[in-house]
Every structure is written in C-alpha cells, then in structure tokens.
Motif scaffolding. Structure first.
Motif, PDB file in Angstrom:
ATOM      1  N   THR A   1     -44.936  -4.126  -9.749  1.00  0.00           N
ATOM      2  CA  THR A   1     -43.915  -4.545  -8.818  1.00  0.00           C
ATOM      3  C   THR A   1     -44.256  -5.846  -8.337  1.00  0.00           C
ATOM      4  O   THR A   1     -43.501  -6.379  -7.500  1.00  0.00           O
ATOM      5  CB  THR A   1     -44.148  -3.313  -7.640  1.00  0.00           C
ATOM      6  OG1 THR A   1     -45.556  -3.268  -7.228  1.00  0.00           O
ATOM      7  CG2 THR A   1     -43.926  -1.863  -8.194  1.00  0.00           C
ATOM      8  N   ASP A   2     -45.517  -6.493  -8.391  1.00  0.00           N
ATOM      9  CA  ASP A   2     -45.829  -7.870  -7.662  1.00  0.00           C
ATOM     10  C   ASP A   2     -45.631  -8.800  -8.579  1.00  0.00           C
ATOM     11  O   ASP A   2     -45.256  -9.894  -8.358  1.00  0.00           O
ATOM     12  CB  ASP A   2     -47.170  -7.759  -7.019  1.00  0.00           C
ATOM     13  CG  ASP A   2     -46.831  -7.267  -5.560  1.00  0.00           C
ATOM     14  OD1 ASP A   2     -46.102  -6.271  -5.282  1.00  0.00           O
ATOM     15  OD2 ASP A   2     -47.535  -8.107  -4.550  1.00  0.00           O
ATOM     16  N   PRO A  10     -42.284  -3.914   1.696  1.00  0.00           N
ATOM     17  CA  PRO A  10     -41.843  -2.583   2.090  1.00  0.00           C
ATOM     18  C   PRO A  10     -40.668  -3.050   3.485  1.00  0.00           C
ATOM     19  O   PRO A  10     -39.822  -2.085   3.713  1.00  0.00           O
ATOM     20  CB  PRO A  10     -42.903  -1.825   2.587  1.00  0.00           C
ATOM     21  CG  PRO A  10     -44.222  -2.402   1.514  1.00  0.00           C
ATOM     22  CD  PRO A  10     -43.916  -3.846   1.416  1.00  0.00           C
ATOM     23  N   LEU A  11     -40.826  -3.976   4.054  1.00  0.00           N
ATOM     24  CA  LEU A  11     -40.154  -4.479   5.019  1.00  0.00           C
ATOM     25  C   LEU A  11     -38.769  -5.144   4.815  1.00  0.00           C
ATOM     26  O   LEU A  11     -37.687  -5.355   5.693  1.00  0.00           O
ATOM     27  CB  LEU A  11     -40.582  -5.450   6.318  1.00  0.00           C
ATOM     28  CG  LEU A  11     -42.142  -4.809   6.651  1.00  0.00           C
ATOM     29  CD1 LEU A  11     -42.889  -6.007   7.205  1.00  0.00           C
ATOM     30  CD2 LEU A  11     -41.865  -3.606   7.549  1.00  0.00           C
ATOM     31  N   HIS A  12     -38.685  -5.836   3.383  1.00  0.00           N
ATOM     32  CA  HIS A  12     -37.611  -6.640   3.477  1.00  0.00           C
ATOM     33  C   HIS A  12     -36.081  -6.028   3.311  1.00  0.00           C
ATOM     34  O   HIS A  12     -35.385  -6.638   3.779  1.00  0.00           O
ATOM     35  CB  HIS A  12     -37.563  -7.157   1.773  1.00  0.00           C
ATOM     36  CG  HIS A  12     -39.014  -7.968   1.507  1.00  0.00           C
ATOM     37  ND1 HIS A  12     -39.306  -8.545   0.460  1.00  0.00           N
ATOM     38  CD2 HIS A  12     -39.917  -8.404   2.441  1.00  0.00           C
ATOM     39  CE1 HIS A  12     -40.269  -9.244   0.444  1.00  0.00           C
ATOM     40  NE2 HIS A  12     -40.629  -9.284   1.703  1.00  0.00           N
ATOM     41  N   ALA A  13     -35.965  -4.713   2.834  1.00  0.00           N
ATOM     42  CA  ALA A  13     -34.589  -4.133   2.746  1.00  0.00           C
ATOM     43  C   ALA A  13     -34.101  -4.057   4.197  1.00  0.00           C
ATOM     44  O   ALA A  13     -32.989  -4.489   4.312  1.00  0.00           O
ATOM     45  CB  ALA A  13     -34.662  -2.762   2.317  1.00  0.00           C
ATOM     46  N   GLU A  14     -34.918  -3.598   5.349  1.00  0.00           N
ATOM     47  CA  GLU A  14     -34.225  -3.395   6.526  1.00  0.00           C
ATOM     48  C   GLU A  14     -34.003  -4.684   7.155  1.00  0.00           C
ATOM     49  O   GLU A  14     -32.971  -4.808   7.882  1.00  0.00           O
ATOM     50  CB  GLU A  14     -35.421  -2.748   7.508  1.00  0.00           C
ATOM     51  CG  GLU A  14     -35.070  -2.409   8.664  1.00  0.00           C
ATOM     52  CD  GLU A  14     -36.382  -1.934   9.582  1.00  0.00           C
ATOM     53  OE1 GLU A  14     -37.283  -2.109   9.240  1.00  0.00           O
ATOM     54  OE2 GLU A  14     -36.011  -1.447  10.874  1.00  0.00           O
ATOM     55  N   LYS A  24     -39.166 -11.936  -3.281  1.00  0.00           N
ATOM     56  CA  LYS A  24     -39.340 -10.765  -4.249  1.00  0.00           C
ATOM     57  C   LYS A  24     -40.177  -9.803  -3.211  1.00  0.00           C
ATOM     58  O   LYS A  24     -41.276 -10.434  -2.874  1.00  0.00           O
ATOM     59  CB  LYS A  24     -39.686 -11.135  -5.422  1.00  0.00           C
ATOM     60  CG  LYS A  24     -40.818 -11.842  -5.828  1.00  0.00           C
ATOM     61  CD  LYS A  24     -41.957 -10.750  -5.953  1.00  0.00           C
ATOM     62  CE  LYS A  24     -43.186 -11.700  -6.140  1.00  0.00           C
ATOM     63  NZ  LYS A  24     -44.310 -10.693  -5.624  1.00  0.00           N
ATOM     64  N   PRO A  25     -40.200  -8.441  -3.396  1.00  0.00           N
ATOM     65  CA  PRO A  25     -38.893  -7.772  -4.020  1.00  0.00           C
ATOM     66  C   PRO A  25     -37.889  -7.689  -3.091  1.00  0.00           C
ATOM     67  O   PRO A  25     -38.148  -7.754  -1.703  1.00  0.00           O
ATOM     68  CB  PRO A  25     -39.806  -6.306  -4.262  1.00  0.00           C
ATOM     69  CG  PRO A  25     -40.787  -6.152  -3.273  1.00  0.00           C
ATOM     70  CD  PRO A  25     -41.205  -7.462  -2.852  1.00  0.00           C
ATOM     71  N   LEU A  26     -36.664  -7.471  -3.554  1.00  0.00           N
ATOM     72  CA  LEU A  26     -35.645  -7.247  -2.424  1.00  0.00           C
ATOM     73  C   LEU A  26     -35.874  -6.121  -1.840  1.00  0.00           C
ATOM     74  O   LEU A  26     -35.718  -5.866  -0.554  1.00  0.00           O
ATOM     75  CB  LEU A  26     -34.234  -7.254  -3.355  1.00  0.00           C
ATOM     76  CG  LEU A  26     -33.007  -6.539  -2.225  1.00  0.00           C
ATOM     77  CD1 LEU A  26     -32.612  -7.851  -1.264  1.00  0.00           C
ATOM     78  CD2 LEU A  26     -31.820  -6.495  -3.135  1.00  0.00           C
ATOM     79  N   VAL A  74     -26.844 -12.670   0.417  1.00  0.00           N
ATOM     80  CA  VAL A  74     -28.369 -12.640  -0.269  1.00  0.00           C
ATOM     81  C   VAL A  74     -28.848 -13.268  -1.424  1.00  0.00           C
ATOM     82  O   VAL A  74     -27.898 -13.222  -2.316  1.00  0.00           O
ATOM     83  CB  VAL A  74     -28.605 -11.015  -0.230  1.00  0.00           C
ATOM     84  CG1 VAL A  74     -29.764 -10.575  -0.715  1.00  0.00           C
ATOM     85  CG2 VAL A  74     -28.245 -10.383   0.857  1.00  0.00           C
ATOM     86  N   GLN A  75     -29.675 -14.124  -0.998  1.00  0.00           N
ATOM     87  CA  GLN A  75     -30.539 -14.478  -2.489  1.00  0.00           C
ATOM     88  C   GLN A  75     -31.974 -14.090  -2.610  1.00  0.00           C
ATOM     89  O   GLN A  75     -32.369 -13.814  -1.436  1.00  0.00           O
ATOM     90  CB  GLN A  75     -30.345 -16.100  -2.268  1.00  0.00           C
ATOM     91  CG  GLN A  75     -31.038 -16.842  -3.501  1.00  0.00           C
ATOM     92  CD  GLN A  75     -30.897 -18.180  -3.676  1.00  0.00           C
ATOM     93  OE1 GLN A  75     -29.511 -18.810  -3.407  1.00  0.00           O
ATOM     94  NE2 GLN A  75     -31.700 -19.135  -4.279  1.00  0.00           N
ATOM     95  N   VAL A  76     -32.274 -13.664  -3.685  1.00  0.00           N
ATOM     96  CA  VAL A  76     -33.579 -13.155  -4.047  1.00  0.00           C
ATOM     97  C   VAL A  76     -34.528 -14.207  -4.452  1.00  0.00           C
ATOM     98  O   VAL A  76     -34.173 -15.102  -5.468  1.00  0.00           O
ATOM     99  CB  VAL A  76     -33.847 -11.851  -4.933  1.00  0.00           C
ATOM    100  CG1 VAL A  76     -35.081 -11.317  -4.901  1.00  0.00           C
ATOM    101  CG2 VAL A  76     -32.502 -10.712  -4.145  1.00  0.00           C
TER     102      VAL A  76
END
Ligand code: NAP
Length: 334
Positions: A169-170, A75-79, A95-97, A119-121
C-alpha cells in the motif's frame, strides 16, 4: 497569475512540497499550511511567509487559498479531498488517494457529480525523465509489442512501524500506477510471495516480497519489493517487447575510480532519486491550474491503484492469486 496554495501536512514530503512550491516552482506561492504538529507547521510557515492555520478545513475554505496540496497520513486523504471538491478547489493529493477502493469511489462520485476534474494524485514517477524514455519507447513501437516487465523497488530501511501490508500500500503502489501508465492497461490479477525474511527486517515484517501482476491484454510484470536492502534506494525497470527491450537503471550521480576499481554512488532515498520528478509534477500542476486544467494522474488512477494494492495484500495473506475487479470507468476519466 500566481496560484495561492494551501498545504495540509508538513511532515517529510509536505515540508518538501512547501519549499519546492515557494522556491522552485514558478507561478505559485504557499499562503497557508496546517499540521496537527502545530510547532512543525509554524516553523514551515515562517520559513516561506505563509500562515499556519488551526485546522485543515479552515485552510481548504480560506479565501487566499486557490488550490490545495494534501500530504497528511493516507487514512485522512479521502475526507480531505472530498472537502476540496466540495469547496470547488483543485487538489493535488499525495498517494494514496484513499486507503480503500470504497473511499476512492466516493471521490470519483463527487468529481463525476461536479462534472469536471479537480483531483490529481501524487504519482510523480510519471514525471521522471527516465520513466518517460521507457514510456516513449513503448508507445512509438521501438521495442515492438510490450510483453512483460521486470521491476525492482528497494529502500535502504523503513521505520519499525512499517508492516508487510505497507510494502504493497505504500511502496508497490508506485509500481502499480507506473505499470498501468506505461502499458495503458488495467491490472486484472496479482500473486504475492514472501521470501524468507531478511534477518535485518524488524519484527515480523515479511521482507523481501515478489509480486506478479497480470494485465488486461495478457502482459505480465514482476516486482521485487525489498524495504531493508540497506545499501540505498534502488528503483529499476525493464520492459521486454517482441522486438527489443527498454530499461531504466538506478541512476548514479558520482563515480570514484581508485586502485583498479570503480565505485558508483546509489541514491540515499526517494528524495534524491525523484527530486526532479517532484519538481516537474508541481510545475506542470501549477501551469495547468493557471489555464484551468487538471491533467495529471486522476482519481480513477488513485482508485485503481488502491484496489490493486489491497488485492495484493489479500493475495499475500491468503497465499492465493487475487483477481482485481474495478467499476466501469466514468467518461470523465476516458
Ligand atoms: P509524515 O512525515 O508522517 O507527515 C505527515 C504529517 O501529517 C505529520 O506531520 C503528521 O503529524 C501530520 N498529520 C497527522 N494528522 C494530520 C491531520 N489530521 N491533518 C494534517 N496533518 C496531519 O509522512 P510523509 O512521509 O510526509 O507522508 C505523507 C503522505 O505522503 C503519505 O500519504 C505518504 O504515503 C505520501 N508520500 C508520498 C511520497 C511520494 O513519493 N509520492 C513520498 C513520501 C510520502 P504527526 O507526525 O504529529 O502525526
């Protein structure tokens, strides 16, 4: 040139990445780490001669950080990715982006506005040798026209906090990316059916589940996800084409022959199974950065995977076939 890397999140995979970048990857050095678990961060930092920062945004802006690895909770990744783009620093995000398609789109919009990829995932299966053999056989026509695939994703066990949604999702998010990459197609629809639950699955976890994906060109893929299989980590894939099939079995590292029986080992977890893939992923990322190139799985791949995973969650909850709708793909990712 040595790429100076800052790592956000020093839990399971973050600590592994720190050690890999420090001891196995050439051309890289970990200079900074951050984790809310301050003692964990300090222990990891001390081990490799890095500095433990008091906050993740300070790490992103630090002068001695050229590029960032994000291994914090999803949940912190996008920010955190958006902050890296803002600072103009390449970022490899586990992952996840993002946990929603909307948040992944914000990353895409920021990168498109910048006009270049940063960005690379962390979809490391694309770097696994066995998957690359499957991909090569599909691309060079060895099996004719790829028509369908069977996939299996089993974990020995998961923590009690693992939910039925997380199976998509995981866990299956890895198959989602693998399918899109192998077939070079988008996923357009998904159906998910849960089996009667394993008596060993904690609480109300719906495990195992069977997932069906339909691709743009009409090919279909089924995935069995079973996160309490108990015996080990087991990832398999067979692609069936018009003229043959190509498959990838779970590798065994040892065999014990005794009393008329042959007993083979099963990888204990993803660390064992994909150890070399993580290393290839990191080495190719660092080699690319030295040349100013980011070429691995993109924000678009992270976006598409997030949308499909969430549609699969919806399909299970509603007991319906869920259609997948993506925005138009920006030319930056063509
Ligand atoms: P983990 O062991 O829980 O590690 C995450 C770490 O981040 C924990 O130390 C956590 O501290 C810390 N953290 C919490 N809030 C933070 C913040 N604001 N900033 C920085 N760090 C923070 O989880 P993990 O298994 O390593 O997974 C991390 C990510 O990697 C997840 O997105 C996961 O899906 C992904 N992953 C990918 C693969 C793969 O095969 N590619 C494999 C494993 C994991 P607390 O424990 O105190 O909360």
């Amino acid at each position: 040139m040595t790429v100076r890397v800052g790592v956000i999140g020093t839990g399971n995979i973050g600590a592994d990445h720190v050690r890999r970048l420090s001891r196995q990857v050439s051309g890289a050095r970990v200079t900074a780490v951050f984790d809310v678990a301050a003692q964990r961060a300090q222990d990891v930092a001390r081990d490799v001669g890095a500095v433990a920062h008091p906050g993740w945004s300070g790490l992103v802006d630090a002068e001695d950080v050229d590029a960032v690895v994000i291994a914090s909770p999803g949940p912190l990744h996008a920010e955190q990715v958006l902050a890296c783009i803002d600072a103009g620093k390449p970022v490899l995000c586990e992952k996840p982006l993002a946990t929603t398609g909307e948040d992944a789109l914000k990353v895409i919009e920021a990168e498109v506005a910048l006009g270049r990829r940063l960005v690379q995932v962390g979809f490391m299966r694309r770097y696994d040798r066995a998957y690359r053999v499957v991909k090569a056989a599909m691309d060079d026509g060895s099996i004719g026209e790829p028509l369908l695939a069977h996939m299996v994703h089993r974990n020995a066990s998961v923590p009690d906090t693992f939910t039925s949604d997380m199976s998509m999702t995981d866990s299956v998010i890895h198959e989602i990316d693998t399918i899109r990459w192998l077939f070079d197609q988008e996923i357009v629809a998904t159906t998910v059916v849960a089996s009667k639950p394993s008596p060993l699955a904690a609480g109300r976890l719906r495990d195992p589940q069977l997932v069906l994906f339909k691709l743009t060109d009409g090919a279909v893929v089924n995935v069995e996800v079973f996160v309490n299989c108990r015996y080990g980590y087991d990832v398999r894939c067979e692609v069936v084409g018009s003229e043959g099939s190509v498959s990838m079995d779970n590798p065994s590292t040892n065999a014990l022959l005794r009393a008329g029986r042959r007993a083979e080992s099963v990888p204990a977890d993803w660390r064992v199974r994909f150890d070399l893939a993580y290393l290839e992923e990191m080495q190719e990322w660092v080699d690319g950065l030295a040349k100013g190139v980011v070429s691995g799985p993109s924000s678009w791949d992270g976006y598409a995977a997030a949308v499909v995973a969430n549609r699969a969650v919806h399909a299970l909850a509603e007991g319906t076939r869920s259609l997948v709708e993506l925005v138009d793909r920006p030319v930056l990712y063509s």
